[in-house]
Design a protein around this motif. Structure first.
Motif, mmCIF file in Angstrom:
data_model
loop_
_atom_site.group_PDB
_atom_site.id
_atom_site.type_symbol
_atom_site.label_atom_id
_atom_site.label_comp_id
_atom_site.label_asym_id
_atom_site.label_seq_id
_atom_site.Cartn_x
_atom_site.Cartn_y
_atom_site.Cartn_z
ATOM 1 N N GLY A 135 56.754 36.424 30.207
ATOM 2 C CA GLY A 135 56.867 37.867 30.383
ATOM 3 C C GLY A 135 57.101 38.256 31.823
ATOM 4 N N PHE A 136 56.688 39.485 32.147
ATOM 5 C CA PHE A 136 56.875 39.985 33.507
ATOM 6 C C PHE A 136 55.850 41.061 33.813
ATOM 7 N N ALA A 137 55.701 41.342 35.111
ATOM 8 C CA ALA A 137 54.855 42.435 35.585
ATOM 9 C C ALA A 137 55.757 43.469 36.233
ATOM 10 N N ALA A 138 55.493 44.741 35.952
ATOM 11 C CA ALA A 138 56.309 45.812 36.530
ATOM 12 C C ALA A 138 55.522 47.114 36.514
ATOM 13 N N ARG A 139 55.869 48.007 37.432
ATOM 14 C CA ARG A 139 55.320 49.358 37.424
ATOM 15 C C ARG A 139 56.168 50.167 36.449
ATOM 16 N N LEU A 140 55.508 50.761 35.464
ATOM 17 C CA LEU A 140 56.222 51.461 34.397
ATOM 18 C C LEU A 140 55.676 52.867 34.206
ATOM 19 N N THR A 141 56.579 53.781 33.934
ATOM 20 C CA THR A 141 56.183 55.140 33.560
ATOM 21 C C THR A 141 55.735 55.109 32.097
ATOM 22 N N PRO A 142 55.056 56.138 31.613
ATOM 23 C CA PRO A 142 54.671 56.165 30.194
ATOM 24 C C PRO A 142 55.875 56.015 29.250
ATOM 25 N N ARG A 143 56.982 56.630 29.597
ATOM 26 C CA ARG A 143 58.191 56.524 28.766
ATOM 27 C C ARG A 143 58.708 55.085 28.733
ATOM 28 N N GLN A 144 58.713 54.417 29.888
ATOM 29 C CA GLN A 144 59.169 53.029 29.944
ATOM 30 C C GLN A 144 58.239 52.116 29.147
ATOM 31 N N VAL A 145 56.932 52.385 29.195
ATOM 32 C CA VAL A 145 55.980 51.595 28.411
ATOM 33 C C VAL A 145 56.351 51.676 26.931
ATOM 34 N N ALA A 146 56.590 52.871 26.440
ATOM 35 C CA ALA A 146 56.957 53.062 25.032
ATOM 36 C C ALA A 146 58.281 52.379 24.699
ATOM 37 N N ASP A 147 59.258 52.510 25.600
ATOM 38 C CA ASP A 147 60.573 51.912 25.356
ATOM 39 C C ASP A 147 60.503 50.388 25.341
ATOM 40 N N VAL A 148 59.763 49.806 26.279
ATOM 41 C CA VAL A 148 59.626 48.349 26.336
ATOM 42 C C VAL A 148 58.871 47.851 25.106
ATOM 43 N N ALA A 149 57.782 48.522 24.749
ATOM 44 C CA ALA A 149 56.975 48.091 23.601
ATOM 45 C C ALA A 149 57.770 48.108 22.298
ATOM 46 N N ALA A 150 58.774 48.962 22.206
ATOM 47 C CA ALA A 150 59.571 49.074 20.981
ATOM 48 C C ALA A 150 60.670 48.019 20.879
ATOM 49 N N LEU A 151 60.895 47.247 21.932
ATOM 50 C CA LEU A 151 61.974 46.257 21.909
ATOM 51 C C LEU A 151 61.599 45.054 21.060
ATOM 52 N N PRO A 152 62.578 44.487 20.338
ATOM 53 C CA PRO A 152 62.303 43.269 19.582
ATOM 54 C C PRO A 152 61.959 42.129 20.540
ATOM 55 N N GLY A 153 61.005 41.323 20.156
ATOM 56 C CA GLY A 153 60.604 40.190 20.986
ATOM 57 C C GLY A 153 59.448 40.480 21.913
ATOM 58 N N PRO A 172 61.296 59.550 56.184
ATOM 59 C CA PRO A 172 61.313 59.943 54.768
ATOM 60 C C PRO A 172 62.451 59.302 53.978
ATOM 61 N N LEU A 173 62.525 57.969 53.980
ATOM 62 C CA LEU A 173 63.569 57.279 53.234
ATOM 63 C C LEU A 173 63.200 57.066 51.770
ATOM 64 N N SER A 174 61.942 57.229 51.412
ATOM 65 C CA SER A 174 61.499 57.035 50.043
ATOM 66 C C SER A 174 61.979 58.188 49.167
ATOM 67 N N THR A 175 62.333 57.847 47.915
ATOM 68 C CA THR A 175 62.745 58.893 46.980
ATOM 69 C C THR A 175 61.551 59.530 46.287
ATOM 70 N N ALA A 176 60.384 58.876 46.373
ATOM 71 C CA ALA A 176 59.186 59.449 45.758
ATOM 72 C C ALA A 176 58.649 60.570 46.635
ATOM 73 N N ALA A 177 58.119 61.593 45.991
ATOM 74 C CA ALA A 177 57.547 62.709 46.733
ATOM 75 C C ALA A 177 56.281 62.245 47.447
ATOM 76 N N VAL A 178 56.020 62.828 48.592
ATOM 77 C CA VAL A 178 54.833 62.473 49.348
ATOM 78 C C VAL A 178 53.614 62.847 48.521
ATOM 79 N N GLY A 179 52.680 61.926 48.413
ATOM 80 C CA GLY A 179 51.469 62.171 47.657
ATOM 81 C C GLY A 179 51.590 61.856 46.173
ATOM 82 N N GLU A 180 52.788 61.542 45.706
ATOM 83 C CA GLU A 180 52.983 61.198 44.300
ATOM 84 C C GLU A 180 52.590 59.734 44.108
ATOM 85 N N PRO A 181 51.615 59.458 43.226
ATOM 86 C CA PRO A 181 51.184 58.076 43.050
ATOM 87 C C PRO A 181 52.243 57.234 42.344
#
Length: 101
Positions: A70-88, A24-33
């Motif tokens: 650009g780039f590819a990344a796994r993003l939470t909904p909050r990160q999507v909003a924050d990234v989309a609001a950045l200039p550029g 159990p070295l992962s910080t994500a909860a078991v079963g959390e996608p």
């Protein structure tokens, strides 16, 4: 025969305990996608790594510099909003597969 089993049992228990302690070295909860992957496109001349660094917890899986900038990344909904609001930033789209039309 009982002597061999009784000697092997403590060893087997120790090995199982060691494996269980390491797994159990992962910080994500078991079963959390994992969050979905997104493609972030930025304007030409804008550094994709610099854009990703402006939002906490964004760790790009890969960068693009030829077909698009650009780039590819796994993003939470909050990160999507924050990234989309950045200039550029031109677009933040869910990653997926393309097929024939």
């Amino acid at each position: 025969m009982r002597t061999r089993v009784s000697r092997a049992l403590p060893l087997a228990a120790a090995v199982l305990a060691a494996v269980a302690a390491v797994l159990p070295l992962s910080t994500a909860a078991v079963g959390e996608p994992a969050p979905p992957s997104y493609i972030v496109t930025v304007r030409p001349g804008v550094d994709p790594a610099g854009v990703a660094a402006q939002v906490g917890g964004v760790h790009p899986d890969r960068y693009f510099h030829h077909t698009l900038n650009g780039f590819a990344a796994r993003l939470t909904p909050r990160q999507v909003a924050d990234v989309a609001a950045l200039p550029g930033v031109l677009a933040v789209e869910t990653d997926g597969t393309a097929g024939p039309f």
